[in-house]
Design a protein around this motif. Structure first.
Motif, PDB file in Angstrom:
ATOM      1  N   MET A   1       0.849  -1.190   0.000  1.00 59.65           N
ATOM      2  CA  MET A   1       0.000   0.000   0.000  1.00 59.65           C
ATOM      3  C   MET A   1       0.891   1.248   0.000  1.00 59.65           C
ATOM      4  O   MET A   1       1.791   1.369   0.838  1.00 59.65           O
ATOM      5  CB  MET A   1      -0.919   0.005   1.240  1.00 59.65           C
ATOM      6  N   ALA A   2       0.662   2.150  -0.934  1.00 61.07           N
ATOM      7  CA  ALA A   2       1.454   3.375  -1.039  1.00 61.07           C
ATOM      8  C   ALA A   2       1.167   4.289   0.143  1.00 61.07           C
ATOM      9  O   ALA A   2       0.134   4.187   0.796  1.00 61.07           O
ATOM     10  CB  ALA A   2       1.137   4.094  -2.349  1.00 61.07           C
ATOM     11  N   ASN A   3       2.119   5.195   0.402  1.00 57.80           N
ATOM     12  CA  ASN A   3       1.973   6.117   1.542  1.00 57.80           C
ATOM     13  C   ASN A   3       0.685   6.935   1.476  1.00 57.80           C
ATOM     14  O   ASN A   3       0.021   7.140   2.493  1.00 57.80           O
ATOM     15  CB  ASN A   3       3.178   7.067   1.604  1.00 57.80           C
TER      16      ASN A   3
ATOM     17  N   ALA B   1      -4.685   8.043   3.633  1.00 60.40           N
ATOM     18  CA  ALA B   1      -6.127   8.115   3.395  1.00 60.40           C
ATOM     19  C   ALA B   1      -6.861   7.088   4.243  1.00 60.40           C
ATOM     20  O   ALA B   1      -7.937   7.373   4.804  1.00 60.40           O
ATOM     21  CB  ALA B   1      -6.420   7.896   1.912  1.00 60.40           C
ATOM     22  N   ALA B   2      -6.292   5.893   4.348  1.00 59.16           N
ATOM     23  CA  ALA B   2      -6.919   4.830   5.141  1.00 59.16           C
ATOM     24  C   ALA B   2      -6.961   5.210   6.622  1.00 59.16           C
ATOM     25  O   ALA B   2      -7.974   5.006   7.304  1.00 59.16           O
ATOM     26  CB  ALA B   2      -6.159   3.523   4.957  1.00 59.16           C
ATOM     27  N   VAL B   3      -5.866   5.779   7.116  1.00 60.68           N
ATOM     28  CA  VAL B   3      -5.812   6.206   8.520  1.00 60.68           C
ATOM     29  C   VAL B   3      -6.842   7.314   8.770  1.00 60.68           C
ATOM     30  O   VAL B   3      -7.554   7.302   9.783  1.00 60.68           O
ATOM     31  CB  VAL B   3      -4.396   6.688   8.905  1.00 60.68           C
TER      32      VAL B   3
ATOM     33  N   THR C   1      -1.855  -2.210  12.075  1.00 65.00           N
ATOM     34  CA  THR C   1      -0.919  -1.089  12.236  1.00 65.00           C
ATOM     35  C   THR C   1      -1.608   0.241  11.963  1.00 65.00           C
ATOM     36  O   THR C   1      -1.493   1.196  12.747  1.00 65.00           O
ATOM     37  CB  THR C   1       0.287  -1.242  11.286  1.00 65.00           C
ATOM     38  N   LEU C   2      -2.342   0.314  10.855  1.00 70.41           N
ATOM     39  CA  LEU C   2      -3.045   1.552  10.500  1.00 70.41           C
ATOM     40  C   LEU C   2      -4.161   1.857  11.501  1.00 70.41           C
ATOM     41  O   LEU C   2      -4.408   3.027  11.831  1.00 70.41           O
ATOM     42  CB  LEU C   2      -3.620   1.447   9.087  1.00 70.41           C
ATOM     43  N   THR C   3      -4.809   0.812  11.977  1.00 65.86           N
ATOM     44  CA  THR C   3      -5.904   0.988  12.936  1.00 65.86           C
ATOM     45  C   THR C   3      -5.382   1.532  14.263  1.00 65.86           C
ATOM     46  O   THR C   3      -6.030   2.370  14.902  1.00 65.86           O
ATOM     47  CB  THR C   3      -6.653  -0.339  13.161  1.00 65.86           C
TER      48      THR C   3
END
Length: 200
Positions: free
Chosen positions: A1-3, A8-10, A55-57
């Motif tokens: 997944m790109a930065n 955006a996901a975060v 990690t993002l969560t």
């Protein structure tokens, strides 16, 4: 997944944490795509069930100021039910699906900033839906109003009865007083007669 995608996901997860009335963390290891679809359908509009990257969560939860007790549970294949509707209905949907599909494990959640364990979510699921509780409350309020209205309606009749009783008592007292006055006068009259006789 790109930065850019991660950012955006975060941001999306952070907003979901901030705008949800509650969140329930689950582990879905072994569930098929079809089963996850069934779960989403069962939750309906009460919650949005999202498969997440731990990690993002964790980053999003920290930004949303979610308890570290919640982020500590993020391990293994995780999915979160972000509750936007009836919390009780969402808890019921998750519990019932987990009972039918033991591969779905309810790990815990957060409601109004307070961490909930699996047993507390199960207890939450045992509550009656919000609409039912509101209907019962409205029914109790209506019954109280009806009793109050009945009491108020009875007041004029009670006041009239009280007034009649008071009027009758006053009349009886007046009547009794009227008979006593002549008796007193007749008792005093003979006492004055001898005095007049002595002067003559």
């Amino acid at each position: 997944m790109a930065n850019a995608e991660k950012v955006a996901a975060v941001a999306e997860l952070t907003q979901a944490f901030q705008t949800s009335s509650g969140v329930v963390l689950t582990e879905y290891r072994g569930l098929t795509v079809a089963q996850l679809g069934e779960l989403r359908q069962a939750l309906g509009q009460h919650a949005k069930f999202t498969v997440v990257k731990n990690t993002l969560t964790k980053i999003a939860a920290t930004e949303a100021e979610i308890s570290t007790e919640f982020t500590d549970m993020l391990a293994g294949p995780s999915a979160i039910a972000f509750v936007n509707g009836d919390v009780v209905e969402a808890a019921k949907g998750l519990r019932d699906f987990a009972q039918a599909n033991p591969l779905l494990v309810i790990k815990g959640g957060v409601l109004d900033g307070k961490k909930l364990g699996p047993s507390e979510i199960s207890k939450l699921a045992d509550l009656e839906p919000r609409e039912v509780l509101l209907a019962k409350l409205a029914g109790a309020f209506k019954a109280t109003q009806a009793r109050a209205a009945g009491s108020f309606a009875a007041l004029p009749a009670q006041m009239a009865q009280l007034a009649d009783a008071l009027r009758a008592k006053l009349m009886a007292t007046a009547a009794a007083g009227g008979h006593e006055a002549p008796a007193e006068a007749s008792a005093e009259a003979p006492a004055e007669v001898p005095a007049a006789a002595d002067e003559s």
